[in-house]
Design a protein around this motif. Structure first.
Motif, PDB file in Angstrom:
ATOM      1  N   UNK A 152      52.638 -17.392  31.319  1.00 12.85           N
ATOM      2  CA  UNK A 152      54.065 -16.903  31.446  1.00 12.85           C
ATOM      3  C   UNK A 152      54.336 -16.955  33.098  1.00 12.85           C
ATOM      4  N   UNK A 153      53.596 -16.363  33.704  1.00 12.05           N
ATOM      5  CA  UNK A 153      54.015 -16.138  35.324  1.00 12.05           C
ATOM      6  C   UNK A 153      54.082 -17.710  35.881  1.00 12.05           C
ATOM      7  N   UNK A 154      52.998 -18.568  35.234  1.00  9.61           N
ATOM      8  CA  UNK A 154      52.960 -20.057  36.012  1.00  9.61           C
ATOM      9  C   UNK A 154      54.236 -20.931  35.499  1.00  9.61           C
ATOM     10  N   UNK A 155      54.700 -20.596  34.119  1.00  9.27           N
ATOM     11  CA  UNK A 155      55.742 -21.444  33.766  1.00  9.27           C
ATOM     12  C   UNK A 155      57.108 -20.813  34.472  1.00  9.27           C
ATOM     13  N   UNK A 156      57.087 -19.601  34.451  1.00  3.40           N
ATOM     14  CA  UNK A 156      58.298 -18.858  35.169  1.00  3.40           C
ATOM     15  C   UNK A 156      58.435 -19.606  36.693  1.00  3.40           C
ATOM     16  N   UNK A 157      57.432 -19.584  37.372  1.00  2.00           N
ATOM     17  CA  UNK A 157      57.329 -20.084  38.755  1.00  2.00           C
ATOM     18  C   UNK A 157      57.668 -21.477  38.736  1.00  2.00           C
ATOM     19  N   UNK A 158      56.977 -22.283  38.060  1.00  2.00           N
ATOM     20  CA  UNK A 158      57.443 -23.843  37.930  1.00  2.00           C
ATOM     21  C   UNK A 158      58.830 -24.135  37.635  1.00  2.00           C
ATOM     22  N   UNK A 159      59.521 -23.266  36.640  1.00  2.00           N
ATOM     23  CA  UNK A 159      60.732 -23.322  36.437  1.00  2.00           C
ATOM     24  C   UNK A 159      61.595 -22.865  37.705  1.00  2.00           C
ATOM     25  N   UNK A 160      61.395 -22.008  38.282  1.00  2.00           N
ATOM     26  CA  UNK A 160      62.274 -21.604  39.552  1.00  2.00           C
ATOM     27  C   UNK A 160      61.948 -22.957  40.794  1.00  2.00           C
ATOM     28  N   UNK A 161      60.830 -23.219  40.885  1.00  7.25           N
ATOM     29  CA  UNK A 161      60.566 -24.211  41.887  1.00  7.25           C
ATOM     30  C   UNK A 161      60.994 -25.748  41.611  1.00  7.25           C
ATOM     31  N   UNK A 162      61.230 -26.040  40.430  1.00 10.81           N
ATOM     32  CA  UNK A 162      61.557 -27.358  39.985  1.00 10.81           C
ATOM     33  C   UNK A 162      62.751 -27.937  40.746  1.00 10.81           C
ATOM     34  N   UNK A 163      63.890 -27.174  40.963  1.00  6.61           N
ATOM     35  CA  UNK A 163      65.015 -27.765  41.631  1.00  6.61           C
ATOM     36  C   UNK A 163      64.801 -27.966  43.203  1.00  6.61           C
ATOM     37  N   UNK A 164      63.707 -27.285  43.531  1.00  3.43           N
ATOM     38  CA  UNK A 164      63.413 -27.190  45.310  1.00  3.43           C
ATOM     39  C   UNK A 164      62.518 -28.799  45.508  1.00  3.43           C
ATOM     40  N   UNK A 165      62.595 -29.720  44.739  1.00  2.00           N
ATOM     41  CA  UNK A 165      61.944 -31.130  45.195  1.00  2.00           C
ATOM     42  C   UNK A 165      60.573 -30.803  45.683  1.00  2.00           C
ATOM     43  N   UNK A 166      59.533 -29.922  45.272  1.00  2.00           N
ATOM     44  CA  UNK A 166      58.476 -29.716  45.518  1.00  2.00           C
ATOM     45  C   UNK A 166      57.458 -30.079  44.479  1.00  2.00           C
ATOM     46  N   UNK A 167      56.213 -30.437  44.708  1.00  2.00           N
ATOM     47  CA  UNK A 167      55.189 -30.786  43.762  1.00  2.00           C
ATOM     48  C   UNK A 167      54.391 -29.631  43.178  1.00  2.00           C
ATOM     49  N   UNK A 168      54.741 -29.245  41.897  1.00  2.00           N
ATOM     50  CA  UNK A 168      54.180 -28.397  41.379  1.00  2.00           C
ATOM     51  C   UNK A 168      52.989 -28.671  40.454  1.00  2.00           C
ATOM     52  N   UNK A 169      51.862 -28.184  40.699  1.00  2.00           N
ATOM     53  CA  UNK A 169      50.515 -28.352  39.696  1.00  2.00           C
ATOM     54  C   UNK A 169      49.976 -27.043  39.068  1.00  2.00           C
TER      55      UNK A 169
END
Length: 199
Positions: A152-169
């Protein structure tokens, strides 16, 4: 505590408050401490006091350190454009033992857990977003635990970072070495299949 001298009962009660320590383990630890030579008991007490006095949280990554910033954040040889996001300082040691990761870290201070009353505001997520937006970060690796709270934490962070144009793995998960397929749950098997690699 019934049957024990007051000072021993107090020691057992304090030990019982530690995570994962039940009544019997607390009793064993208390008797072990009592069997130490006076110097050994003094050294143990001094080590606890010294850790409480000297350890602080790094102002950059929130890892435990005696110097701010910590030795990882201050190391010019580390890849400052890659951040590995972990839940607790103890997770840092696990990754560092491998000796392959050369980026920096960001310690959240836990995971999102509504049952324990821990919300995103209780974690260092805002600080992570600030680091990503102000430091030219190229990749954020989400290495939270592979449990419900960690996912849940990983999904939450990925959602927040998505608009910042950074690669999230996300770190790969699957069957541990030495594990049997028959004991793997469906989610573990699914992750193992998704994270498969060509050999």
């Amino acid at each position: 505590m019934l049957g024990y001298p007051k000072s021993l009962g107090k020691l057992i009660d304090h030990l019982k408050r530690m995570p994962g320590i039940g009544q019997k383990t607390a009793q064993r630890l208390a008797f072990h401490i009592l069997n130490l030579e006076p110097k050994g008991a003094q050294d143990l007490a001094q080590a606890i006091l010294e850790a409480r006095q000297k350890l602080i949280y790094c102002s950059v990554c929130f890892n435990l350190t005696e110097h701010d910033p910590c030795f990882i954040c201050a190391d010019p040889k580390r890849n400052q454009q890659t951040i590995c996001v972990i839940e607790e300082p103890k997770d840092f040691i696990t990754i560092e033992k491998i000796g392959e990761y050369q980026g920096v870290y960001h310690i959240l201070g836990g995971s999102i857990s509504p049952l324990e009353g821990r919300t995103p505001d209780d974690l260092k997520i805002k600080e992570l977003v600030r680091r990503v937006t102000s430091s030219g970060i190229a990749e954020v690796i989400l290495a939270t635990n592979p449990n419900v709270e960690g996912e849940a934490t990983a999904l939450y962070i990925a959602k927040i970072l998505k608009p910042l144009a950074v690669k999230v793995t996300r770190i790969a998960r699957g069957i541990p070495v030495g594990g049997d397929l028959e004991f793997a749950d469906e989610i573990t098997m699914l992750r193992a299949l998704e994270g498969r690699q060509e050999i």
